[in-house]
Write an enzyme that holds these catalytic residues in place. Structure first.
Site, PDB file in Angstrom:
ATOM      1  N   ASP A 153       0.849  -1.161   0.000  1.00 24.70           N
ATOM      2  CA  ASP A 153       0.000   0.000   0.000  1.00 24.70           C
ATOM      3  C   ASP A 153       0.906   1.240   0.000  1.00 24.70           C
ATOM      4  OD1 ASP A 153      -2.308   1.682   0.879  1.00 24.70           O
ATOM      5  OD2 ASP A 153      -1.123   1.749   2.712  1.00 24.70           O
ATOM      6  N   ASP A 155       0.014   5.194   1.094  1.00 22.25           N
ATOM      7  CA  ASP A 155      -0.092   6.094   2.250  1.00 22.25           C
ATOM      8  C   ASP A 155      -0.074   5.329   3.563  1.00 22.25           C
ATOM      9  OD1 ASP A 155      -1.358   7.417  -0.133  1.00 22.25           O
ATOM     10  OD2 ASP A 155      -1.451   9.088   1.272  1.00 22.25           O
TER      11      ASP A 155
END
Ligand code: IMP
Ligand code: MG
Length: 427
Positions: A153, A155
């Protein structure tokens, strides 16, 4: 009568992880029975003795849970998943792709976190989350898959929320180490930028792209193993040695059959409906937000200088999710509604599809050959949660934990490879 526990559960079930909470409950028993709270008064001797006993008992519990995971894998293999004991004990349990060496992982984390030395603070959610991460890392590094793809992922996993991958980010050398071991890297982010030139992804990932481009250790094939799936499962980019940066990959080349059936009309209807619900929330709850509509997403972000509180963000997510689930277009199209920390988004597609598309595009990679690292796994309203259906997972709390987890992974890969070499030499 409604107990406090049930009220708490009804109010927070979307933020809980059933498996972790269950293990926490099991470890609480030896903690309570052998905690020796008076150790601080009685002295070091009783403390040391209590530590020894609790360590043995925690380890025995982790070993029992390890057996239960193996029982589930065995039952899934035999086509009798309903007979798996753990399903009865933890009804919300998900899929396991590999065995989990939980006892060994417990010893590793106990040495780092002094879990069994604690006399007054019981094993926590984070202690257990990290034991599970280590166990998953060990299992994948042992070569059972073997590991072929690590998806990450963006952020909060690779960089702080809303920031970019700067050149001095300590995760970059570890990602290069993974590529060097012929394992592909896929950044699977919710952030969706439809522009096929990939300008925004190039800006946000600049530090990594420069490092891959400049690397003299990576072969061209290893450099091409660096991919980005944006908008959950909407836009694919791949590192090109010729252009020295990311290039757009046509949707036809990677799209999954289950996504091909989605009609554009239904996609826009779903986004219209999501926008309608978010707008209602904005008015009724007087939210300090601005609505953003994109090709494949709709969201509400804070107005400049303002913020929205977590409870309100969760209300918007849960309300929108509920409305969409009961709509006709919501039954035809996969979507992901989540709380991004300061904003709320509804995206077309989800990370299960994003990870699966990468697995298929790179050549029939299976769930047990894939690791997804992310920060959002707390059930509803969390965008990494769906990736659990496609891959093994590691749940991090911040980018520093990602660096630790990936270093641990490379360390175990090398350790197990050396062990295998030694065994072969002995034959
Ligand atoms: P991730 O953690 O890399 O999956 O990125 C999630 C964050 O990206 C969200 O918290 C948003 O702030 C941001 N974001 C930007 N554009 C979008 C979008 O189109 N959909 C979802 N999130 C977006
Ligand atoms: Mg994230």
């Amino acid at each position: 009568m409604t107990t406090k526990y049930r009220v708490e559960y009804a109010l927070k079930s979307h933020r809980r992880d059933g498996f972790i909470e269950w293990i926490k409950g099991l470890l609480a028993v030896p903690f309570v029975l052998h905690s020796e709270p008076a150790a601080y008064i009685q002295g070091v001797e009783s403390w040391t003795e209590a530590t020894k006993i609790t360590r043995q008992q925690y380890a025995a519990i982790m070993s029992d849970v390890e057996q239960l995971v193996e029982d589930q894998l065995e039952n899934e293999r035999k086509g009798t998943p309903h007979l798996a004991k753990i399903r009865h004990l933890v009804p919300s349990i998900g899929t396991f792709f590999t065995k989990l060496p939980l006892e060994e992982a417990f010893y590793v984390q106990d040495a780092k976190r002094s879990i069994s030395c604690r006399r007054l603070v019981s094993p926590s959610f984070n202690d257990i989350r990290l034991i599970l991460n280590t166990a998953q890392t060990m299992a994948l590094a042992s070569g059972i898959g073997p590991l072929k793809l690590v998806t990450l992922d963006g952020d909060v996993t690779l960089y702080e929320d809303g920031e970019s991958l700067a050149r001095d980010n300590p995760v970059i050398p570890v990602l290069i180490e993974i590529l060097k071991r012929d394992i592909a890297i896929g950044i699977v982010t919710a952030a969706g930028y439809a522009d096929t030139s990939g300008t925004r992804y190039k800006e946000r990932l600049e530090g990594l792209l420069v490092a891959v481009h400049d690397s003299t250790e990576l072969t061209p094939a290893q450099k091409r193993n660096m991919l980005v799936m944006g908008g959950e499962s909407n836009f694919l980019f791949r590192f090109s040695v010729d252009s020295g940066t990311l290039v757009y990959v046509d949707r036809e080349e990677w799209v999954l059959p289950e996504m091909e059936t989605w009609a554009e009309d239904d996609i826009q209807k779903l986004l219209d409906l999501a926008e309608e619900v978010i707008t209602s929330c904005q008015h009724v709850m007087n939210l300090n937000g601005e609505i953003i509509r994109k090709d494949r997403a709709v969201g509400i972000i804070p107005l400049p200088g303002k913020s929205m509180i977590r409870e309100d963000l969760e209300e918007v997510v849960l309300g929108t999710q509920r409305r969409l689930e009961f709509s006709e277009c919501g039954r035809k199209i996969n979507f992901c509604a989540f709380n991004g920390g300061s904003d709320v988004w509804v995206d077309i597609g989800d990370k299960r599809l994003g990870v699966k598309a990468l697995q298929r595009y790179l050549g029939k990679i299976s769930g047990r050959q894939t690791l997804h690292v992310g920060d959002q796994f707390a059930s509803i309203g969390a965008n990494d949660y769906k990736a659990r259906l496609a891959a093994c997972t590691v749940w991090v709390a911040d980018p520093d934990e990602t660096v630790d987890a990936l270093r641990e992974l490379c360390g175990y890969i090398d350790k197990y490879a050396a062990k295998r070499l030694k065994q072969e030499a002995k034959k």
